[in-house]
Design a protein around this motif. Sequence first.
Motif, PDB file in Angstrom:
ATOM      1  N   ARG A  36      28.231 -39.969 119.491  1.00 17.14           N
ATOM      2  CA  ARG A  36      27.249 -38.987 119.976  1.00 17.14           C
ATOM      3  C   ARG A  36      26.874 -37.931 118.937  1.00 17.14           C
ATOM      4  NH1 ARG A  36      30.793 -40.308 123.452  1.00 17.14           N
ATOM      5  NH2 ARG A  36      32.079 -38.445 123.187  1.00 17.14           N
ATOM      6  N   MET A  37      26.812 -38.341 117.666  1.00 19.91           N
ATOM      7  CA  MET A  37      26.319 -37.431 116.627  1.00 19.91           C
ATOM      8  C   MET A  37      24.819 -37.659 116.461  1.00 19.91           C
ATOM      9  SD  MET A  37      27.219 -36.932 112.576  1.00 19.91           S
ATOM     10  CE  MET A  37      28.898 -36.397 112.843  1.00 19.91           C
ATOM     11  N   ALA A  38      24.034 -36.595 116.615  1.00 18.32           N
ATOM     12  CA  ALA A  38      22.587 -36.694 116.430  1.00 18.32           C
ATOM     13  C   ALA A  38      22.273 -36.893 114.953  1.00 18.32           C
ATOM     14  CB  ALA A  38      21.911 -35.428 116.944  1.00 18.32           C
ATOM     15  N   ILE A  68      14.553 -40.446 115.285  1.00 18.43           N
ATOM     16  CA  ILE A  68      15.749 -39.678 115.620  1.00 18.43           C
ATOM     17  C   ILE A  68      16.640 -40.563 116.474  1.00 18.43           C
ATOM     18  CG2 ILE A  68      14.652 -37.416 115.470  1.00 18.43           C
ATOM     19  CD1 ILE A  68      14.458 -37.418 118.523  1.00 18.43           C
ATOM     20  N   GLY A  69      17.910 -40.277 116.454  1.00 18.82           N
ATOM     21  CA  GLY A  69      18.838 -41.069 117.238  1.00 18.82           C
ATOM     22  C   GLY A  69      20.175 -40.372 117.356  1.00 18.82           C
ATOM     23  N   SER A  70      21.127 -41.112 117.868  1.00 18.30           N
ATOM     24  CA  SER A  70      22.470 -40.606 118.061  1.00 18.30           C
ATOM     25  C   SER A  70      23.440 -41.771 117.899  1.00 18.30           C
ATOM     26  CB  SER A  70      22.585 -40.006 119.463  1.00 18.30           C
ATOM     27  OG  SER A  70      23.872 -39.507 119.686  1.00 18.30           O
ATOM     28  N   THR A  71      24.587 -41.495 117.341  1.00 12.86           N
ATOM     29  CA  THR A  71      25.568 -42.570 117.175  1.00 12.86           C
ATOM     30  C   THR A  71      26.131 -42.998 118.531  1.00 12.86           C
ATOM     31  OG1 THR A  71      27.343 -40.966 116.784  1.00 12.86           O
ATOM     32  CG2 THR A  71      26.238 -41.883 114.833  1.00 12.86           C
ATOM     33  N   ASN A  72      26.460 -44.260 118.624  1.00 13.80           N
ATOM     34  CA  ASN A  72      27.042 -44.795 119.850  1.00 13.80           C
ATOM     35  C   ASN A  72      28.566 -44.583 119.831  1.00 13.80           C
ATOM     36  OD1 ASN A  72      28.038 -46.813 118.133  1.00 13.80           O
ATOM     37  ND2 ASN A  72      26.503 -48.318 118.760  1.00 13.80           N
TER      38      ASN A  72
END
Length: 121
Positions: free
Chosen positions: A26-28, A46-50
């Motif tokens: 959950r790191m943006a 943009i995204g977020s780590t799983n």
Amino acid sequence: MGSSVKSSSPVTTHVLNTGDGVPAARMALSLHRLDSRTAIWNLITIGSTNEDGRCPGLITSDAFTPGMYKIRFETGQYWESLGQSSFYPYVEVVFTISNADQSFHVPLLVSRFSYSTYRGS
């Protein structure tokens, strides 16, 4: 269907929380490309780590062209979400792509007071 079925991005990342020995879930983050004419960074995604610390689908093969890119990792927000403080509010990893036919893996190893990166495989 060709490339539309292709599920992997030519640029991948994997963020590991080395302080705790776990993936940084959950790191943006965001991927940008430098416009060489204007010297302005253009946001691509943009995204977020799983849960495994990975962020799939950063860029499509069709959109991936030679140039200078950066991934901005929102490390300060990540540590705050864990109830901890950190020295670095964000980390930007800048890299140059000369052959867009290859795949590029950009891992980030983070702790609250340090980080490192390398070109992975």
